[in-house]
Design a protein around this motif. Sequence first.
Motif, short mmCIF file in Angstrom:
data_model
loop_
_atom_site.label_atom_id
_atom_site.label_comp_id
_atom_site.label_asym_id
_atom_site.label_seq_id
_atom_site.Cartn_x
_atom_site.Cartn_y
_atom_site.Cartn_z
N PHE A 172 0.86 -1.97 -0.01
CA PHE A 172 -0.11 0.00 0.45
C PHE A 172 1.25 1.54 -0.14
O PHE A 172 2.19 1.06 1.14
CB PHE A 172 -0.95 0.30 1.22
N TYR A 182 0.59 5.16 0.28
CA TYR A 182 0.24 6.39 1.08
C TYR A 182 0.79 7.78 1.63
O TYR A 182 2.10 7.79 1.41
CB TYR A 182 0.24 6.07 2.97
N SER A 200 -2.95 12.07 9.40
CA SER A 200 -3.33 11.19 9.38
C SER A 200 -2.32 10.70 7.73
O SER A 200 -2.30 11.54 6.91
CB SER A 200 -4.46 10.24 9.71
N TYR A 235 -4.78 -11.51 8.67
CA TYR A 235 -4.78 -11.22 7.83
C TYR A 235 -4.58 -9.71 7.46
O TYR A 235 -3.92 -9.59 5.63
CB TYR A 235 -5.40 -11.82 6.78
N ASN A 236 -4.69 -8.61 7.92
CA ASN A 236 -4.78 -7.59 8.11
C ASN A 236 -3.77 -6.52 8.37
O ASN A 236 -3.45 -5.06 7.85
CB ASN A 236 -5.74 -6.46 7.88
N GLN A 285 -0.06 -4.37 8.04
CA GLN A 285 0.58 -3.81 7.76
C GLN A 285 1.11 -3.23 8.83
O GLN A 285 1.47 -3.12 9.27
CB GLN A 285 -0.24 -2.47 6.74
N PHE A 313 5.02 -0.79 8.34
CA PHE A 313 5.52 0.48 7.17
C PHE A 313 6.62 0.39 7.37
O PHE A 313 7.63 -0.38 7.79
CB PHE A 313 5.14 1.57 7.75
N GLN A 343 -13.74 -6.30 10.76
CA GLN A 343 -13.61 -7.56 11.66
C GLN A 343 -12.51 -7.16 12.40
O GLN A 343 -11.69 -8.32 13.02
CB GLN A 343 -13.24 -8.83 10.91
N SER A 344 -11.32 -6.20 11.64
CA SER A 344 -9.69 -6.20 12.08
C SER A 344 -8.88 -4.86 13.08
O SER A 344 -9.88 -4.36 12.09
CB SER A 344 -8.68 -7.07 11.30
N PHE A 368 -5.83 -1.94 14.93
CA PHE A 368 -5.10 -1.55 15.49
C PHE A 368 -4.94 -0.41 15.64
O PHE A 368 -5.08 0.23 15.71
CB PHE A 368 -4.47 -2.21 13.73
N TYR A 382 -1.51 1.88 15.87
CA TYR A 382 0.29 2.26 15.21
C TYR A 382 0.43 3.79 16.17
O TYR A 382 -0.74 4.52 16.87
CB TYR A 382 -0.02 2.57 13.81
N PRO A 397 4.52 5.34 10.78
CA PRO A 397 3.99 4.02 12.07
C PRO A 397 4.92 2.68 12.47
O PRO A 397 4.70 2.26 11.24
CB PRO A 397 2.27 3.97 11.34
N LEU A 445 3.16 -0.55 14.16
CA LEU A 445 2.53 -1.14 15.17
C LEU A 445 2.92 -1.69 15.87
O LEU A 445 3.68 -2.67 16.54
CB LEU A 445 1.89 -2.29 14.43
N TYR A 497 -8.71 -8.27 17.23
CA TYR A 497 -9.66 -8.82 16.67
C TYR A 497 -11.26 -9.33 16.99
O TYR A 497 -12.53 -10.05 16.39
CB TYR A 497 -9.27 -10.58 15.72
N LEU A 529 -2.50 6.37 16.55
CA LEU A 529 -3.29 5.99 14.47
C LEU A 529 -4.31 4.60 15.55
O LEU A 529 -3.56 3.68 15.09
CB LEU A 529 -2.82 5.67 13.64
N GLY A 576 -9.68 -2.32 9.79
CA GLY A 576 -9.19 -3.14 8.27
C GLY A 576 -11.14 -3.39 7.83
O GLY A 576 -12.20 -3.82 8.55
N LEU A 577 -11.00 -2.71 6.58
CA LEU A 577 -12.76 -3.19 5.88
C LEU A 577 -12.30 -4.64 5.25
O LEU A 577 -12.01 -5.24 4.39
CB LEU A 577 -12.23 -1.95 4.66
N LYS A 598 -7.07 -3.93 3.01
CA LYS A 598 -7.13 -1.79 3.37
C LYS A 598 -7.07 -1.97 4.66
O LYS A 598 -8.22 -2.41 5.35
CB LYS A 598 -8.24 -1.21 2.52
N LEU A 599 -6.68 -0.65 5.48
CA LEU A 599 -7.29 -0.09 6.51
C LEU A 599 -7.73 1.75 6.02
O LEU A 599 -6.65 1.93 5.63
CB LEU A 599 -5.93 0.05 7.29
N PHE A 635 -7.25 4.70 8.68
CA PHE A 635 -6.85 5.50 9.10
C PHE A 635 -7.85 6.42 9.78
O PHE A 635 -8.42 7.20 9.61
CB PHE A 635 -5.27 5.84 9.06
N GLY A 636 -8.03 6.91 11.56
CA GLY A 636 -7.75 7.81 12.25
C GLY A 636 -7.15 8.45 12.10
O GLY A 636 -6.33 8.76 11.85
#
Lengths: 119, 112
Positions: A34, A36, A43, A105-106, A108, A110, B31-32, B34, B36, B44, B46, B51, B88, B92-93, B99-100, B102-103
Amino acid sequence: GAVVSQHPSRVICKSGTSVKIECRSLDFQATTMFWYRQFPKQSLMLMATSNEGSKATYEQGVEKDKFLINHASLTLSTLTVTSAHPEDSSFYICSARDALGTGSYNEQFFGPGTRLTVL
Amino acid sequence: QKEVEQNSGPLSVPEGAIASLNCTYSDRGSQSFFWYRQYSGKSPELIMSIYSNGDKEDGRFTAQLNKASQYVSLLIRDSQPSDSATYLCAVGLGNQGGKLIFGQGTELSVKP
């Protein structure tokens, strides 16, 4: 584990030139990377999703002809900012998702980011 | 429009105190989740993923998830000045290739 590198870390260029940024997953394979962009005090904004061996998927409002993305292998994706202008100056960050999927699975991971300044 | 909301802060806590960071999200299919940490000028990092509903602890960090309320939080116990950063929240969508969203991030300042 889960180390992502990015090169260069910082670049200053003249308006109108093109800049290529590389993103590498060092210790895992990433089918998806990805890209960004982050402006000061804001953000992360997702620009595009890069899938190995296929065309990138761009977010709404991101010009695909200006921000060229190539994901030639499971460990390398590149972002080329073509004909850069001062308004393209920003912090560009890539992330990678582990192809094997560990149940997370999600997740990421960086890269360290590339600070682009266009004069 | 999928959204993730955080208080921008800054949140200031004394060293040794508990810092509480909150996040709400709009997509019920997520469903996910995170957290950061981002230091100024850096990318960022993690620090927590969660979950399932409930609490997940990792060292001084505890993530809490309540899917019914669409709420996720991060508690930092025994806060240290080195915890000063922007945190942050990312969601997860579902079914969108990882894809994530972020706030906007919450700036935390831990005072010695």
